[in-house]
Design a protein around this motif. Structure first.
Motif, PDB file in Angstrom:
ATOM      1  N   ILE A 176       0.977  -1.041  -0.192  1.00  0.00           N
ATOM      2  CA  ILE A 176       0.284  -0.182   0.321  1.00  0.00           C
ATOM      3  C   ILE A 176       0.715   1.202  -0.216  1.00  0.00           C
ATOM      4  O   ILE A 176       1.000   2.134  -0.947  1.00  0.00           O
ATOM      5  N   LEU A 177       2.180   1.078   1.152  1.00  0.00           N
ATOM      6  CA  LEU A 177       2.887   2.410   0.454  1.00  0.00           C
ATOM      7  C   LEU A 177       3.563   2.930  -0.530  1.00  0.00           C
ATOM      8  O   LEU A 177       3.427   3.660  -0.745  1.00  0.00           O
ATOM      9  N   ALA A 178       3.510   1.672  -1.295  1.00  0.00           N
ATOM     10  CA  ALA A 178       4.279   1.536  -2.380  1.00  0.00           C
ATOM     11  C   ALA A 178       3.439   2.496  -3.269  1.00  0.00           C
ATOM     12  O   ALA A 178       3.858   2.796  -4.873  1.00  0.00           O
ATOM     13  N   SER A 179       2.024   1.981  -3.587  1.00  0.00           N
ATOM     14  CA  SER A 179       1.385   2.321  -4.303  1.00  0.00           C
ATOM     15  C   SER A 179       0.702   3.496  -3.960  1.00  0.00           C
ATOM     16  O   SER A 179       0.238   4.162  -5.023  1.00  0.00           O
ATOM     17  N   LEU A 180       0.860   4.374  -2.809  1.00  0.00           N
ATOM     18  CA  LEU A 180       0.557   5.842  -2.566  1.00  0.00           C
ATOM     19  C   LEU A 180       1.322   6.927  -3.621  1.00  0.00           C
ATOM     20  O   LEU A 180       2.641   6.603  -4.631  1.00  0.00           O
ATOM     21  N   GLY A 181       0.199   7.435  -4.196  1.00  0.00           N
ATOM     22  CA  GLY A 181       1.220   9.012  -5.076  1.00  0.00           C
ATOM     23  C   GLY A 181       2.060   9.330  -4.515  1.00  0.00           C
ATOM     24  O   GLY A 181       2.154   9.806  -4.073  1.00  0.00           O
ATOM     25  N   ARG A 182       3.556   9.163  -5.752  1.00  0.00           N
ATOM     26  CA  ARG A 182       4.767   9.915  -5.302  1.00  0.00           C
ATOM     27  C   ARG A 182       4.849  11.038  -6.139  1.00  0.00           C
ATOM     28  O   ARG A 182       5.073  11.042  -7.150  1.00  0.00           O
ATOM     29  N   VAL A 183       4.243  12.151  -6.364  1.00  0.00           N
ATOM     30  CA  VAL A 183       4.709  13.307  -7.928  1.00  0.00           C
ATOM     31  C   VAL A 183       5.802  13.963  -6.933  1.00  0.00           C
ATOM     32  O   VAL A 183       6.205  14.854  -5.971  1.00  0.00           O
ATOM     33  N   ARG A 184       6.554  14.865  -8.074  1.00  0.00           N
ATOM     34  CA  ARG A 184       7.670  15.828  -7.833  1.00  0.00           C
ATOM     35  C   ARG A 184       6.808  17.410  -7.748  1.00  0.00           C
ATOM     36  O   ARG A 184       5.977  17.648  -8.366  1.00  0.00           O
TER      37      ARG A 184
END
Length: 361
Positions: free
Chosen positions: A8-16
């Motif tokens: 789930i942590l890996a699926s969290l959206g991560r954007v710059r």
């Protein structure tokens, strides 16, 4: 951390942050992909991670160091509970846009220092308080981040650019204006705080007692909340009703962003507010407790939440969102997760029925 939680942590959206900057003309593929990652994460997990530029990340890390030192050096007394600093922590809903300075909540085992441009907090003896260093610069950085995220959300909903501008403070503030938004330096579970011994014993006797029960199902009345902490412990309920640790795998430049109830109201339920709680156990060995910087992007008290822009963009608007409400009245009205999501705390059906409008402009 188990495998499911790690996934789930890996699926969290991560954007710059640099990829969220809008430009004139047609949107680039990179911008559309970035907005999609952000809004899909907000729809599924009610949270996303934004990576700041190195200089801004260094400023926030320095700010956390300053906050730790500020709380560590400050003596705690029962007379300060829920009090000092210009009304901060008074519990009076009418004072929501006036909190500033230091206050403490012994029951929550929480200390805070609210920085609100336009107000100079003073001690009970009339002397101006000395705040943690760097708060004005951090306020400026996080204010810019929150507005970029808000613009990305408006793009995903096919709203006009700068749709939310009328709800927000002037940039910069005009003469005599006080900021609606606030930056809080927070400290949970500082061992030197009154009551620490009893809490420590309770935590050791019951290893499962990690949360304060009265912290569960909290919903901020913000447009957006941004959080940077020196230790993990922020849990948010996802679309499936699971509590997810959202800050357990953050890099030095990462911050967590999640929507609040005001954005839910203004978008007519299309952007669900985060239901969150904070872990305060397992800090007995930490002399500084858990320090956080929390920026709350708030609407102006004289603005109205109406959902008109959603109707103009062709979105269906339920009857409960069709009556405009003054922000000041909205802030003084009690709202709970059970009221917003009465059916087993399920989020708005818009996420499932028309979720693509949040992801594919």
């Amino acid at each position: 951390m188990d495998d499911a939680e790690a996934n789930i942590l890996a699926s969290l959206g991560r954007v710059r942050l640099c990829d969220l900057a809008a430009a004139d003309g047609l949107p680039s593929d990179g911008y559309k992909m970035c907005v999609s990652a952000l809004t899909q994460s907000l729809a599924q997990y009610s949270a996303a991670v934004v990576e700041l530029p190195p200089a801004d990340g260094a400023l926030l890390r320095s700010g956390l160091d300053s906050a730790r030192l500020f709380f560590h050096q400050r003596g705690y007394g029962s007379g300060e509970a829920g009090g000092g600093g210009g009304g901060g922590g008074s519990g009076d809903a009418r004072e929501w846009c006036k909190t500033s300075g230091y206050y403490a909540d012994p029951q929550m085992w929480l200390e805070m220092y609210d920085f609100r441009p336009g107000i100079t907090p003073v001690e009970p003896n009339g002397v101006a308080e000395l705040p943690p260093s760097g708060l004005p610069d951090m306020f400026s950085v996080l204010g810019k981040v929150s507005r970029e995220v808000l613009d990305a959300i408006s793009f995903s909903l096919n709203l006009r650019s700068s749709t939310f501008t009328e709800l927000l403070d002037n940039i910069p503030l005009r003469s005599q204006e006080v900021s609606s938004s606030v930056l809080s330096a927070c400290c949970h579970s500082r061992p030197s705080m009154e009551g620490a011994q009893q809490h420590s014993v309770a935590s050791q006797d019951d290893e499962q007692l990690l949360m304060f029960s009265d912290q569960e199902n909290q919903i901020d009345k913000t447009l957006l909340t941004l959080v940077k902490s020196d230790r993990s412990g922020l849990y948010i309920k996802d679309l499936q009703g699971r509590w997810i640790l959202v800050d357990g795998d953050l890099g030095p430049l990462d911050i967590v962003v999640y929507p609040g109830h005001a954005l839910y109201r203004e978008t007519a339920g299309y952007v669900n507010p985060a239901v969150h709680k904070t872990e305060v156990g397992n800090l007995q060995e930490c002399m500084f407790g858990r320090c956080s910087l929390v920026f709350k992007l708030m609407p102006r008290s004289v603005a109205r939440l109406s959902g008109e822009e959603m109707r103009a963009a062709g979105h269906g608007v339920d009857a409960q969102f069709q009556v405009p409400i003054l922000v000041n009245d909205f802030m003084q009205t009690e709202h709970s997760a059970n009221q917003l999501f009465p059916k087993n705390n399920e989020p708005s059906p818009h996420v499932e029925q028309e979720g693509n409008c949040l992801c594919t402009p």
